[in-house]
Design a protein around this motif. Structure first.
Motif, PDB file in Angstrom:
ATOM      1  N   VAL A   1       0.825  -1.234  -0.038  1.00  0.00           N
ATOM      2  CA  VAL A   1      -0.021   0.001   0.085  1.00  0.00           C
ATOM      3  C   VAL A   1       0.780   1.317  -0.056  1.00  0.00           C
ATOM      4  N   THR A   2       2.032   1.324   0.858  1.00  0.00           N
ATOM      5  CA  THR A   2       2.799   2.345   0.968  1.00  0.00           C
ATOM      6  C   THR A   2       3.695   2.405  -0.177  1.00  0.00           C
ATOM      7  N   ARG A   3       4.015   1.213  -0.722  1.00  0.00           N
ATOM      8  CA  ARG A   3       5.189   1.209  -1.601  1.00  0.00           C
ATOM      9  C   ARG A   3       6.520   1.507  -0.835  1.00  0.00           C
ATOM     10  N   ASN A   4       6.615   0.911   0.519  1.00  0.00           N
ATOM     11  CA  ASN A   4       7.761   1.256   1.219  1.00  0.00           C
ATOM     12  C   ASN A   4       8.364  -0.129   1.958  1.00  0.00           C
ATOM     13  N   PRO A   5       9.337  -0.279   1.475  1.00  0.00           N
ATOM     14  CA  PRO A   5      10.416  -1.507   1.946  1.00  0.00           C
ATOM     15  C   PRO A   5      10.238  -1.792   3.517  1.00  0.00           C
ATOM     16  N   ILE A   6      10.001  -0.721   4.245  1.00  0.00           N
ATOM     17  CA  ILE A   6      10.406  -0.740   5.574  1.00  0.00           C
ATOM     18  C   ILE A   6       8.909  -0.728   6.595  1.00  0.00           C
ATOM     19  N   ALA A   7       7.971  -0.927   5.728  1.00  0.00           N
ATOM     20  CA  ALA A   7       6.538  -0.878   6.491  1.00  0.00           C
ATOM     21  C   ALA A   7       6.429  -2.126   7.220  1.00  0.00           C
ATOM     22  N   ASP A   8       5.656  -1.821   8.368  1.00  0.00           N
ATOM     23  CA  ASP A   8       5.619  -3.049   9.369  1.00  0.00           C
ATOM     24  C   ASP A   8       4.630  -2.450  10.260  1.00  0.00           C
ATOM     25  N   PRO A   9       3.541  -3.315  11.031  1.00  0.00           N
ATOM     26  CA  PRO A   9       2.848  -2.698  12.226  1.00  0.00           C
ATOM     27  C   PRO A   9       3.635  -2.069  13.242  1.00  0.00           C
ATOM     28  N   GLY A  10       4.559  -2.683  13.496  1.00  0.00           N
ATOM     29  CA  GLY A  10       5.559  -1.942  14.622  1.00  0.00           C
ATOM     30  C   GLY A  10       6.073  -0.813  14.382  1.00  0.00           C
ATOM     31  N   ILE A  11       6.768  -0.825  13.188  1.00  0.00           N
ATOM     32  CA  ILE A  11       7.547   0.316  12.770  1.00  0.00           C
ATOM     33  C   ILE A  11       6.793   1.595  12.466  1.00  0.00           C
ATOM     34  N   LEU A  12       5.619   1.196  11.762  1.00  0.00           N
ATOM     35  CA  LEU A  12       4.924   2.548  11.589  1.00  0.00           C
ATOM     36  C   LEU A  12       3.800   2.705  12.941  1.00  0.00           C
ATOM     37  N   GLY A  13       4.060   2.232  14.139  1.00  0.00           N
ATOM     38  CA  GLY A  13       3.171   2.753  15.091  1.00  0.00           C
ATOM     39  C   GLY A  13       1.969   2.216  15.380  1.00  0.00           C
ATOM     40  N   VAL A  14       1.352   1.136  14.296  1.00  0.00           N
ATOM     41  CA  VAL A  14       0.107   0.870  14.303  1.00  0.00           C
ATOM     42  C   VAL A  14      -0.268  -0.293  15.615  1.00  0.00           C
ATOM     43  N   SER A  15       0.798  -1.040  15.838  1.00  0.00           N
ATOM     44  CA  SER A  15       0.691  -1.648  17.141  1.00  0.00           C
ATOM     45  C   SER A  15       0.733  -0.826  18.394  1.00  0.00           C
ATOM     46  N   SER A  16       1.423   0.063  18.445  1.00  0.00           N
ATOM     47  CA  SER A  16       1.551   0.950  19.604  1.00  0.00           C
ATOM     48  C   SER A  16       0.188   1.452  19.610  1.00  0.00           C
ATOM     49  N   GLY A  17      -0.401   2.101  18.579  1.00  0.00           N
ATOM     50  CA  GLY A  17      -1.852   2.512  18.552  1.00  0.00           C
ATOM     51  C   GLY A  17      -2.821   1.580  19.093  1.00  0.00           C
ATOM     52  N   ALA A  18      -2.789   0.367  18.837  1.00  0.00           N
ATOM     53  CA  ALA A  18      -3.629  -0.538  19.140  1.00  0.00           C
ATOM     54  C   ALA A  18      -3.521  -0.876  20.814  1.00  0.00           C
TER      55      ALA A  18
END
Length: 347
Positions: free
Chosen positions: A95-112
């Motif tokens: 989706v982001t066309r970003n090779p280092i996208a990850d739920p943890g790195i992008l703060g998604v897991s922290s938000g949850a």
């Protein structure tokens, strides 16, 4: 989007024949079966394959049967959570066309995690459905915030800007979680154990609540796989081929957020699975998301099972290393390698 330049060139090269892809998928299924047996076998009390067969037939001794009954849901949860995190990571990278996208790195897991902490502390929420709904909502808000911040300025959402925005957001959320939980001594110890990330507290009722939600998220991602292939060509090219770029990106992100939020709600914020697995799978099976997504799910399940087994075997018999710690040890060097390999420059 400059991240596309770093992420897309390998797409044309990393193709594999269907027969090779099928063999890798079958190998993944076989590996999960083997690791599942090992997961049930290893622990404070070793259980042999004969013990497992005897327990299933109802003729095993009480101690071995109790160990097996406790480890089976743990094994199932590791499979579900590992698959969900890897699938979410592969989708976020598409989706982001970003090779280092990850739920943890992008703060998604922290938000949850922050949403769950607030629900427990302020609302006294213990219901599994309520916690999962909060986790998914928190994950969605965090993903939106990080992507918006990372898109500001020249160059749009570059890998470095997204990683920095995600790291800053995760740090802020961690501070908020501490502020919420520190006055609640009665909840602090159990929440700290959950926040590390693990599958040791697996229970069938919780799995029964989580599995359908993860299935919905996975189906959304699988249904968007063709659109993800179009996005890899660039927004203009995808639109020229008839792809509705915004809708594809939104629906795919929704599936990833559901997977990441639900997995975090049930097992805590486990990092780096969604980063490591998609990269390894692209090397083995190619970049076609119709194949990459299911293979990532299998490989993610295998990684989390293996990490859980390692955590149980290298620690003293009275303790164990949480699976979130093991995946961090594996994933942190891999993250550095990816950043160096992509030659990301600060803007």
């Amino acid at each position: 989007m400059t991240a596309a330049t770093a992420f897309a060139p390998g797409a044309a090269r990393l193709r594999r024949p269907v027969a090779v892809r099928t063999l890798w998928l079958l190998a993944g299924v076989g590996l999960i079966a083997l690791l599942s047996i090992l997961s049930v076998s290893f622990g404070v009390r070793a259980v042999s394959l004969a013990d497992i067969v005897s327990a299933l037939s109802g003729h095993d001794d009480t101690i071995a049967q109790a160990a097996i009954i406790k480890r089976v849901p743990r094994t199932v949860l590791a499979i579900l959570v590992g698959s969900a995190l890897a699938l979410a990571g592969a989708t976020m990278q598409a989706v982001t066309r970003n090779p280092i996208a990850d739920p943890g790195i992008l703060g998604v897991s922290s938000g949850a995690a922050l949403a769950v902490a607030a629900g427990i502390a302020f609302l006294g929420l213990t219901d599994a459905y309520g916690q999962m709904a909060l986790a998914i909502g928190g994950a969605a808000l965090a993903a939106t915030f990080v992507y918006t911040v990372g898109s500001l300025g020249r160059g749009g959402a570059t890998p470095l800007k997204l990683a920095l925005a995600g790291a800053a957001t995760s740090a802020a959320f961690a501070s908020l979680i501490s502020a919420i939980m520190l006055p609640r001594v009665d909840l602090l110890q159990s929440f700290q154990s959950w926040q590390v990330g693990g599958v040791g507290g697996a229970e069938w009722p919780r799995i029964a609540v989580t599995a359908p939600v993860l299935a919905i998220g996975a189906l959304i991602c699988f249904a968007s796989s063709r659109g993800m292939n179009s996005l890899a060509l660039g927004d203009d090219m995808a639109a020229g081929l008839g792809e509705h770029v915004f809708r594809t990106r939104l629906v795919s992100a929704l599936g990833a957020v559901i997977l990441a939020g639900a997995a975090t709600a049930v097992a805590g914020p486990i990092g780096f699975v969604g980063l490591v697995i998609p990269h390894v799978c692209r090397m083995l099976i190619g970049t076609d998301h119709r194949w990459l997504l299911p293979f990532s799910a299998l490989a993610g399940a295998a990684l989390l099972l293996a990490s859980d087994i390692v955590g149980r075997t290298i620690a003293p018999s009275s303790e164990e290393i949480q699976v979130g710690i093991v995946t961090a040890v594996i994933g942190a060097p891999f993250f550095i390698w990816i950043v160096r390999r992509q030659k990301v420059r600060e803007l």
